[in-house]
Write an enzyme that holds these catalytic residues in place. Structure first.
Site, PDB file in Angstrom:
ATOM      1  N   CYS A  80      45.145  54.077  49.907  1.00  0.00           N
ATOM      2  CA  CYS A  80      45.664  53.464  48.796  1.00  0.00           C
ATOM      3  C   CYS A  80      45.427  54.465  47.240  1.00  0.00           C
ATOM      4  O   CYS A  80      45.582  55.422  47.423  1.00  0.00           O
ATOM      5  CB  CYS A  80      45.646  51.939  48.451  1.00  0.00           C
ATOM      6  SG  CYS A  80      46.253  51.175  47.486  1.00  0.00           S
ATOM      7  N   HIS A 181      48.688  50.118  52.311  1.00  0.00           N
ATOM      8  CA  HIS A 181      48.385  49.021  53.295  1.00  0.00           C
ATOM      9  C   HIS A 181      47.955  48.732  54.584  1.00  0.00           C
ATOM     10  O   HIS A 181      48.587  48.150  55.228  1.00  0.00           O
ATOM     11  CB  HIS A 181      47.249  48.237  52.776  1.00  0.00           C
ATOM     12  CG  HIS A 181      46.856  48.882  51.646  1.00  0.00           C
ATOM     13  ND1 HIS A 181      45.006  48.316  51.312  1.00  0.00           N
ATOM     14  CD2 HIS A 181      47.199  48.160  49.779  1.00  0.00           C
ATOM     15  CE1 HIS A 181      44.801  48.446  49.715  1.00  0.00           C
ATOM     16  NE2 HIS A 181      46.562  48.480  49.693  1.00  0.00           N
ATOM     17  N   GLU A 183      46.370  48.420  57.270  1.00  0.00           N
ATOM     18  CA  GLU A 183      45.765  46.702  58.126  1.00  0.00           C
ATOM     19  C   GLU A 183      46.051  46.160  57.421  1.00  0.00           C
ATOM     20  O   GLU A 183      46.160  44.920  57.276  1.00  0.00           O
ATOM     21  CB  GLU A 183      44.359  46.659  56.863  1.00  0.00           C
ATOM     22  CG  GLU A 183      43.752  46.863  55.890  1.00  0.00           C
ATOM     23  CD  GLU A 183      44.300  47.871  54.906  1.00  0.00           C
ATOM     24  OE1 GLU A 183      44.431  49.344  55.327  1.00  0.00           O
ATOM     25  OE2 GLU A 183      43.444  47.677  53.354  1.00  0.00           O
TER      26      GLU A 183
END
Lengths: 199, 244
Positions: A80, A181, A183
């Site tokens: 990011c 992202h 994750e």
């Protein structure tokens, strides 16, 4: 320090827990740190980033990391804001960044159809082959939260369209980065992280 | 969420226990939910904050974004929630009580993680904002028109608005399309529709007719009346761009 560990560069942002949990699901451990020796010795380095570009750069400067990060030779992943920091600069507060990749992050223009920040799931199309995207379908969805973006360029391996085309995944030598992202991007994100950690 | 369990009411009243939070979180992730929102509905009316340890457990199993709402009144509250692993914080009554909070949170954490929830109900003179809707005895009119508040929260730095249309909540008659259309016109940040989903067609309607960025629902998923994977398949067939 176990050198097999992953160094997560501490840029002062909140919300590192989700990244650490994602690494844990892959059987790995991330250590949040600004320690030069730990970062240099780590098998993998991740530069997460939540917040504003200038603020993050000032934190890296205070930690003495601005000159260190570009010299790292192990695989480094920016996430990011961490992607934007790898480039020359960001329009956000006119921040000068790390200069590992050429280009300047610019703000999206809000329109009635396209709200800013760009927030949500969007498709990533592969610009060129990379092991980082192995096992990820062309056009797979990833989760984005950002207001600034880098244009598609020489080092773009994944592109996304939000009013304009931008770099979703970049790669230059040992430095890779995602504007989304991983994750928080479900199975596709986990695959990308696993690909990075297999390097 | 109330006292650690997932509950759901009808028109914000008469809440019944729907299940264990971890079971539901895992189930929705498996079914393909794009984002989860957890509301601690008891937090604001009681004047206390949510017990936040469960956030960490949720963050451990979820690999999709999730938002936490309930009793976030300060930078410190928000920091705790985000550090536990939430991606966004949603504020409602505390924002009405002290609108500066929106800007303070946006400044510190970025607009992208500041969601403002608005509970809105149609009155004789238009749509009005309600507060403390978690407890029917404390629910009260905030004195604000919904349109004014939508504009103000955007100016103050909100990154997303969840519009809970109270007339529709839990009754499964469909989203409040006229109200959502009206708010969409005033809203340049992501707008999430909430309240009223009962059938799959309601989701297609709200994306098409009100151009919302997301549709939130609770009852129909908690009761398994609608399976999220089947819903997404249906919406794709209706031409709605949605994550696979």
């Amino acid at each position: 320090m176990n050198p097999a560990d992953i160094a997560l560069i501490d840029g002062g942002g909140a919300n590192i827990a989700s990244l650490q949990f994602a690494l844990a699901r892959l059987g790995r451990t991330g250590v949040l740190t600004t320690d030069h020796d730990i970062i240099r010795a780590a098998q993998h380095v991740i530069l997460p980033g939540v917040g504003a570009a200038r603020d993050a750069m000032e934190r890296l400067e205070r930690a003495g990391l601005v000159d260190i990060i570009p010299t790292l030779s192990q695989p480094v992943l920016g996430i990011c804001l961490g992607l934007q920091l790898l480039f020359d600069a960001s329009e956000e507060d006119q921040a000068r960044c790390l200069g590992i990749l050429p280009g300047t992050a610019t703000l999206f223009d809000a329109t009635p159809e396209l709200t800013v920040p760009h927030m949500g799931w969007n498709r990533v199309y592969q610009a060129r082959a990379s092991g980082l995207l192995e096992g990820v379908a062309d056009g797979a969805h990833f989760y984005f939260v950002h207001s600034y973006a880098l244009p598609v360029g020489e080092f773009t391996i994944g592109r996304c369209d939000y009013g304009r085309e931008f770099s979703a995944v970049v790669e230059r030598d040992n430095f890779v980065a995602t504007q989304f992202h991983p994750e928080r991007s479900g199975t596709n994100g986990a695959r990308l992280l696993a690909n990075f950690l297999a390097r | 969420m109330r006292d650690g369990q997932v509950v759901k009411g009808v028109r914000f009243r008469d809440h019944v226990v729907m299940g264990d939070i971890m079971d539901l979180a895992a189930r929705y992730r498996e079914e393909g939910a794009d984002e989860l929102v957890f509301y601690d509905i008891t937090a604001s009316p009681d004047g206390r904050s949510v017990d936040r340890r469960w956030i960490n457990r949720v963050a451990e199993v979820l690999d999709i974004p999730f938002c936490v709402a309930g009793g976030i009144r300060s930078i410190a509250d928000a920091e705790e929630v985000l550090n536990f692993g939430a991606d966004k914080i949603s504020i409602n009554s505390p924002a009405l009580a002290r609108p500066d909070l929106i800007g303070e949170l946006a400044q510190r954490f970025g607009t992208q993680c500041v969601v403002v929830g608005i509970d809105s109900r149609e009155e004789d003179d238009g749509y009005r904002v309600y507060q403390y809707t978690g407890d029917p005895d404390k629910t009260k009119h905030s004195g604000r028109l919904t349109g004014d508040w939508v504009r103000e929260v955007q100016e103050r730095g909100a990154g997303e608005i969840v519009l809970n249309c109270m007339n529709q909540d839990g009754v499964r008659q469909g989203y409040d399309l006229p109200q959502l259309r009206q708010v969409r016109e005033q809203c340049t940040i992501p707008l999430i529709a909430s309240g009223g989903a009962g059938e799959m067609t309601h989701f297609a309607d709200v994306f098409r007719a009100a151009r919302v960025d997301g549709a939130l629902a609770a009852s129909v998923f908690h009761t398994a009346a609608i399976n999220i994977a089947e819903l997404k398949q249906y919406l794709r067939g209706q031409g709605v761009e949605i994550r696979e």
